[in-house]
Scaffold this active site. Sequence first.
Site, PDB file in Angstrom:
ATOM      1  N   ASP A 100       0.860  -1.166   0.000  1.00 26.84           N
ATOM      2  CA  ASP A 100       0.000   0.000   0.000  1.00 26.84           C
ATOM      3  C   ASP A 100       0.904   1.225   0.000  1.00 26.84           C
ATOM      4  OD1 ASP A 100      -2.243   1.705   0.517  1.00 26.84           O
ATOM      5  OD2 ASP A 100      -3.181   0.079   1.643  1.00 26.84           O
ATOM      6  N   ASP A 202      -2.876   4.812  -2.385  1.00 24.13           N
ATOM      7  CA  ASP A 202      -3.922   5.409  -1.554  1.00 24.13           C
ATOM      8  C   ASP A 202      -4.293   6.824  -2.011  1.00 24.13           C
ATOM      9  OD1 ASP A 202      -5.315   5.191   1.174  1.00 24.13           O
ATOM     10  OD2 ASP A 202      -4.201   7.063   1.437  1.00 24.13           O
ATOM     11  N   ASP A 320     -12.366   0.072   4.663  1.00 22.57           N
ATOM     12  CA  ASP A 320     -13.090   1.339   4.809  1.00 22.57           C
ATOM     13  C   ASP A 320     -14.603   1.154   4.704  1.00 22.57           C
ATOM     14  OD1 ASP A 320     -10.733   2.854   5.013  1.00 22.57           O
ATOM     15  OD2 ASP A 320     -10.581   3.087   2.841  1.00 22.57           O
TER      16      ASP A 320
HETATM   17  C1  NOJ Z   1      -7.964   5.670   2.132  1.00 21.79           C
HETATM   18  C2  NOJ Z   1      -7.634   4.558   3.069  1.00 21.79           C
HETATM   19  O1  NOJ Z   1      -8.148   3.361   2.569  1.00 21.79           O
HETATM   20  C3  NOJ Z   1      -8.207   4.949   4.406  1.00 21.79           C
HETATM   21  O2  NOJ Z   1      -8.193   3.887   5.320  1.00 21.79           O
HETATM   22  C4  NOJ Z   1      -7.447   6.148   4.906  1.00 21.79           C
HETATM   23  O3  NOJ Z   1      -8.041   6.624   6.076  1.00 21.79           O
HETATM   24  C5  NOJ Z   1      -7.448   7.284   3.873  1.00 21.79           C
HETATM   25  N1  NOJ Z   1      -7.243   6.830   2.533  1.00 21.79           N
HETATM   26  C6  NOJ Z   1      -6.354   8.264   4.183  1.00 21.79           C
HETATM   27  O4  NOJ Z   1      -5.094   7.706   3.927  1.00 21.79           O
END
Ligand code: NOJ
Length: 551
Positions: A100, A202, A320
């Site tokens: 990631d 990300d 998420d």
């Molecule tokens: C997306 C990620 O999947 C999430 O978990 C994170 O809080 C935000 N981007 C910020 O990096």
Amino acid sequence: MKHEKDWYKELVIYQIYPRSFKDGNGDGIGDLKGMIEKLDYLKELGVNAVWMSPVYASPNVDNGYDISDYFSIMEEFGTMQDWEIFRDGAHARGIAIIMDLVLNHTSDRHIWFEESKKSKDNPYSDFYVWRDPAPDGGAPNGWMSVFGGSAWEYVPQRKQYYLHMFAKEQPDLNWDCEEAREKIFDIIRFWNEKGVDGYRVDAISYLDKGLDGRADFQETIGTVACANLEGTHRYIREMAEKTFAPAHLMSVGEVNINNEQDSINYSSAKSGEFNMAIPFVPPIVEIKTWSPERLKEDLERDYQILKEDGWWARFLSNHDKPRQVSLYGNDELYWKESAKMLACYLHTLPGTPFVYQGEELGMTNVQYHSIEEYDDIDTKNYYMSMLSDGASEEDALAESQSISRDNSRTPMQWDDSAYAGFSTQKPWLGVNPNYVKINAANQMQDDTSVFRFYQKLIALRKEHPVMVHGDFALCCPKKGPVIAYTRSFQNETWLVIHNFSEKEQIFEHDRIQGTETIILSNYDERAKERGKIRLRAYETMILELQDKNKR
Ligand code: NOJ
Ligand code: CA
């Protein structure tokens, strides 16, 4: 591993959220040792790639998405040597490693930021997005952060504000600064050298902030205001060219998609950005707007846009989102049926399937009884904002529960021993009490389990190119809960049918003979009829249609 140009199309990618996967040293926190222990489990499931959410050094304000050192491993997760053992063990089992990359922002404890905030004239001064206060001394504009509150934070030492699209501990990098970009690319080059096979990148739609000559004083979410600007695409192309693209490393961007052009830009080969994209939709929006009809519309549109020159990342869950069986299925009465139906849907669509840890067991949302039991920064902020808008504690908790990212972050349910076999200590986040019934040990002994169903789907994909390369055509009414489509490749045509409801449905199709082979289904028996199929609650099936010419 050496990679051919289109190898990413054949992957089934398993996402590990390391904090919640398996604790290898008994401190209640998942880690690399635990991941190493479970390599054989992954091999048995059959996946051929693992994407691990961030394992780099981090103060964990946003569980690793706030990185303080990209070249070392978070202490709680182990050491670089542990990472290398995991890498080698995965490679030995034919499993690719996808890291990631969090490159929109760093942690505020990263050395670049610690230097940058000291003064306007230090070597890192321009690495972040600094602006003078507005004439009234307030924030430079009205942008809000994704996690709530202003997206600007004042630093008295510099007499300036810095921009943070997410938490204030996640300052945004300034991609307009060439030196910063080169240093960012060095991070990727470092991991390339370490033998990584691909990247999930990300929050990558906001690199160009588009701030110059523009002052939005109305409150608006920063990521919405600056999504997908031309500069962002330019920077992504530069990054791809200089880092992951030449060796055909797999790449998937987590992006913001608002229209067809955005999909083309991020996911078509000719754009030179990513192999595919994960569109981000806030859970609160997904919960309120999803429907089988919407899924059908999206499937058709996304297929048409990218079928010539692009590719799709297919996922129903990630760290998420709430758990898929709770969101799109029925996690009580039809738990098993709907978990299997969603699995079949995921694996039979055109694109690369992403399986999020625990979905292969049908893990469900969790119900905590107080806000203190939650960990997720987003959930806590959301709860507080509901209270300050006048909601009762009960209502705020209920709504936070349905959208919380902690639903998918509860520890993996390995067996029915204390703490679900995840750890010997009380875990960092409460285990879902249903682990007694829903766990891996159980399911590995049961041929009818959700786990075994995933295993079959993954194996089918390896044997049948139609699942990877087949053309896709919807063949169901636009209205109603039945989603059905054909996949065809060379002489083979599969008909895939799902009932996204608990009510019986009749599905009609003139090529159904009633005698065809059922490749997979989540019910044992089926009445054989010509031209139609009676679908039970959350029934799913793959039929092999007989050759048109041989009928
Ligand atoms: C997306 C990620 O999947 C999430 O978990 C994170 O809080 C935000 N981007 C910020 O990096
Ligand atoms: Ca641990």
